[in-house]
Scaffold this active site. Structure first.
Site, PDB file in Angstrom:
ATOM      1  N   MET A  60     -27.454 -30.656  32.250  1.00  0.00           N
ATOM      2  CA  MET A  60     -28.365 -30.305  31.190  1.00  0.00           C
ATOM      3  C   MET A  60     -29.525 -31.266  31.117  1.00  0.00           C
ATOM      4  SD  MET A  60     -26.067 -29.351  27.984  1.00  0.00           S
ATOM      5  CE  MET A  60     -24.370 -29.438  28.431  1.00  0.00           C
ATOM      6  N   THR A  88     -20.676 -22.685  32.278  1.00  0.00           N
ATOM      7  CA  THR A  88     -21.733 -23.100  33.184  1.00  0.00           C
ATOM      8  C   THR A  88     -22.480 -24.282  32.593  1.00  0.00           C
ATOM      9  OG1 THR A  88     -23.548 -21.796  32.241  1.00  0.00           O
ATOM     10  CG2 THR A  88     -22.077 -20.686  33.799  1.00  0.00           C
ATOM     11  N   ASP A  89     -23.276 -24.940  33.412  1.00  0.00           N
ATOM     12  CA  ASP A  89     -24.275 -25.849  32.892  1.00  0.00           C
ATOM     13  C   ASP A  89     -25.447 -24.995  32.380  1.00  0.00           C
ATOM     14  OD1 ASP A  89     -25.633 -28.179  32.231  1.00  0.00           O
ATOM     15  OD2 ASP A  89     -25.051 -29.194  34.079  1.00  0.00           O
ATOM     16  N   TYR A  90     -26.425 -25.663  31.794  1.00  0.00           N
ATOM     17  CA  TYR A  90     -27.512 -25.014  31.056  1.00  0.00           C
ATOM     18  C   TYR A  90     -28.274 -24.021  31.934  1.00  0.00           C
ATOM     19  CZ  TYR A  90     -30.617 -25.323  26.942  1.00  0.00           C
ATOM     20  OH  TYR A  90     -31.322 -25.086  25.798  1.00  0.00           O
TER      21      TYR A  90
END
Length: 787
Positions: free
Chosen positions: A1, A311-313
């Site tokens: 992020m 998930t990541d961003y």
């Protein structure tokens, strides 16, 4: 992020309006006379096949519409921190429709309760939200950056820091934290080395376990209100990005993955981590967020992971830029790969119903993802108490309470690494005139480092203030800034546009240096605080040149020319190239970004209140051209043995292969002498272990703490093996003149590795065991594993 902190009050109003409202100290145990090595990995916590949970979740799933099931897979961003380029829209309306499963970046009891009210009182099925945040090295009380925490080699202290972070985060309305980051990293150009434990899979695994225990509690009972659910990240291999450039490609053999990069992830899974975050990078051509082998075959089938994957961003959206297809296609790829929750991108919300209709995704796949999210909420006790006892009174009694600040100071002292100390320049006397100079000496915000959560730089102790606090009335302190951290106007603009928070002195560099020289000339000793600003490390903060930036080296050279003893104090988030500094400074103290109590802790070490004991967990190169550089490398067929004219070896023409400071290195104000190690048996059979004993003596003039390390080398294998592998360590305190015999136990599994067929095997032959105070300065014994 990506982390970008907004103005607190404006964001608070935003969060509340969207929600529909208005605005211990660790005791150092005395080691026994004959100490055993730190414990091996704990027995994995068995997945809970809780029949009550299964019944509850199954019943709830049966009541849910397709839209509500997909809604549980939707993680939106609201609140104080915008951690990427997209902010979620229509949050309040979507919560009431049951189209939001979780919220990140909102905290405080008022804001968290208001958001939870929307889900509990406004949605049809009253399913509570999971509330997440980047609590990386503390929440309100900030500890050293993770690379610094790792340098303590103190698993109890690291676990305790995570437990305090969990207590504060949970009191502030959160129940899910995006930590620990366990990515093995060997390239200090990568800014996110600050967030991990360094280059070694054994130490990284032990730290991963400690962090999970700290966040989730020793028994993983996350219904306890002072716990939070941990999120293992970034799965996987994010730290191996090419060229040290964030988000870049990873291409790696599976044998290297299994032996060198995957162990910390697996250790966290075995410790019971509740969730996993997929990484941004592609792995051998398949992005992690669309990688079924990674998220299903390895994580769930081989390792038995029972939690959920987020998930990541906007990582699903970014599959389009990877070239994996349009939005509808990447939605299908991600859910079928094993992703359960879409962070911020809302791709699942827009596309999964269409995927189902067109037959590219099954109802069972959507149901399974929804079940995993609901099970996480059940494990957190959210269906029993959606607010988990969050009140303003609890927060006031918990956040930054005096005991936590005392713990932070104690833990921070353990992370500091003494890299050089000629002529016993340190510790400083309490009756000296000190010139404190450097662009980071009076920068309390930078002491928090990157990913400093809800920490407030105004409440952090600068190194200048710490020196005044600890030095007392007998010490005269003169301060001069001496230089800016950087002078590159374009870089200043880029950093400050993304919360770099750089305050630049507009005076000419020569004027600032002259002022510092004048301060030095009137002092007995110079303490120069140099390094990086917090915005130069962390995510999206890769550097091609990792020397001191700006005019800082010019400042040090001018200070050296005064002839006064020069103490260099480093504040930074990565290993730096420091050849001039190593040759010319009288003492060098690595302090990382030490958190809320950084200044006091650094001063405790400078004045000898605390004898430094930290050791590096990541190699410091002499030059950028050596990168990647790490201690557990392979020998090659032409190893260089130090013969100057021996050209046709694996070496550089213009520099030695050796690092500036090796893995495991760190000095003390005292000295420690190691005897030759001895093995309990010269020959062992398959399935057997053995003991390694070594005597360590404190031969200096101070009581001190040493981190004794045990390494192993497999001399002959069916695959090439590293020249060293860490297999154990002990942190011991010895009084002046005291000696102690240490025992390291090597289990049969310590001799095993993943061979070319990915079978975990040990092979007969000779092994070397090495013990010492770092990976370079070791002594050796041998034993043989028989058939």
């Amino acid at each position: 992020m990506k982390h970008r902190k907004s103005l607190f009050h404006a964001a608070l109003l935003l969060a509340l309006s969207l929600a529909g409202g208005s605005a211990q100290a660790q005791v150092r145990a005395k080691a026994p006379a004959k100490a055993k090595s730190q414990p091996a990995a704990p027995t994995p916590i068995a997945p809970t096949a809780d029949p009550q949970m299964q019944k509850f979740v199954t019943s709830l799933l049966q009541k849910m519409t397709l839209e509500e099931k997909i809604g549980q897979l939707n993680l939106v961003s609201v609140g104080f921190d915008v951690t990427g380029p997209v902010v979620s829209q229509n949050v309040e309306a979507n919560i009431k429709k049951g189209l939001v499963g979780g919220v990140l970046n909102t905290y405080t009891p008022v804001a968290a309760r208001k958001l939870q009210d929307q889900a509990i009182q406004g949605s049809r099925l009253r399913i509570p939200l999971i509330l997440g945040y980047d609590v990386i090295h503390g929440h309100r009380t900030i500890f050293p950056i993770p690379l610094g925490l790792a340098a303590s080699w103190d698993l109890n202290a690291i676990e305790h820091s995570a437990r305090i972070a969990a207590a504060e985060a949970s009191a502030d309305g959160l129940n899910w934290v995006y930590s620990p980051m366990v990515d093995i990293a060997r390239d200090p150009r990568w800014g996110r080395v600050a967030e991990g434990a360094g280059e070694d899979p054994y130490l990284g695994s032990r730290i991963a376990e400690a962090m999970v225990r700290g966040f989730q509690g020793p028994t993983n009972d996350m219904t306890r209100p002072e716990t939070v659910m941990a999120c293992l990240k970034h799965f996987a291999l994010y730290g191996a990005a090419e060229a040290g450039r964030d988000y870049n490609t990873v291409d790696m053999s599976r044998q290297r993955m299994y032996n060198e990069y995957l162990p910390p992830y697996r250790a966290a899974v075995r410790a019971g981590v509740g969730s996993v975050m997929s990484s941004f990078n592609d792995i051998n051509g398949i992005p992690a967020t669309a990688n079924k082998w990674l998220l299903t075959d390895l994580l769930r089938k081989q390792w038995g992971f029972q939690g959920f994957v987020a998930t990541d961003y906007t990582a699903i959206n970014e599959l389009e830029a990877h070239g994996m297809g349009d939005e509808k296609k990447v939605s299908e790829l991600a859910i079928n790969a094993g992703v359960d929750m879409d962070m911020v991108g809302e791709v699942f919300l827009k596309q999964l119903a269409t995927n189902l209709k067109e037959g590219t995704v099954t109802q069972a796949t959507i149901d399974q993802a929804c079940r995993r999210v609901l099970e996480a909420k059940y494990k957190l006790g959210l269906f029993t108490d959606p607010y988990r006892g969050v009140t303003e009174e609890r927060a006031k009694a918990t956040l930054m309470k005096p005991a936590y600040l005392a713990d932070a100071r104690d833990i921070t002292r353990r992370t500091l690494v003494l890299l050089k100390n000629d002529k016993q320049t340190l510790p400083l006397k309490n009756s000296v005139n000190i010139a404190v100079v450097g662009p980071l000496a009076d920068r309390s915000r930078d002491m928090l480092g990157s990913w400093s959560g809800a920490g407030d730089g105004k409440q952090a102790i600068s190194i200048l203030q710490g020196i005044k606090n600890v030095g007392g009335a007998g010490v005269r302190v003169t301060y001069a800034q001496g230089a800016n951290v950087i002078d590159d106007q374009q870089l200043i603009q880029r950093l400050n546009a993304n919360e770099g928070e750089l305050n630049i002195d507009p005076r000419p560099a020569e004027t600032m240096i002259a002022e510092a020289v004048q301060a030095a000339q009137g002092a007995d000793v110079v303490v120069a605080v140099v390094g990086e600003s917090q915005g130069m490390t962390g995510e999206a903060a890769s550097r091609a040149d990792i020397g001191l930036p700006g005019r800082q080296l010019d400042l040090l050279k001018a200070l050296k020319a005064t002839g006064k003893p020069l103490v260099v104090v480093l504040a930074n988030g990565r290993p730096l190239t420091l050849p001039w500094e190593d040759q010319n400074a009288d003492a060098i103290l690595e302090t990382w970004f030490g958190g809320t109590q950084a200044g006091n802790a650094v001063a405790d070490v400078l004045f000898g209140v605390y004898n430094p004991s930290g050791k590096l967990t990541m190699t410091f190169p002499r030059a950028v051209g050596q990168i990647p550089i790490y201690y557990n490398h392979k020998s090659t067929g032409r190893p260089y043995a130090g013969v100057l004219l021996d050209k046709y070896k694996s070496r550089y023409l213009d520099i030695t292969n050796d690092p500036l400071y090796p893995f495991g290195f760190g000095l003390s104000y005292t000295t420690f002498t190691y005897g030759k190690p001895a093995v309990s048996q010269a020959n062992i059979g398959p399935g057997q272990g053995l003991e390694v004993t070594v005597t360590v003596q404190n031969t200096g003039q101070y009581d001190g703490t040493e981190i004794a390390q045990c390494y192993l080398r497999d001399i002959v294998g069916s695959s090439t093996r590293p020249v060293q592998e860490l297999k154990g360590f002990q942190k011991i305190t010895l009084k002046k003149g005291e000696s102690r015999q240490l025992t390291f136990y090597l289990a049969a599994s310590d001799l095993k590795f993943y061979n070319d067929d990915l079978k975990f095997v040990s092979e007969p032959g000779e092994f070397q065991v090495m013990t010492g105070g770092n990976s370079r300065d070791v002594q050796m014994a041998s034993f043989t594993l028989t058939k």
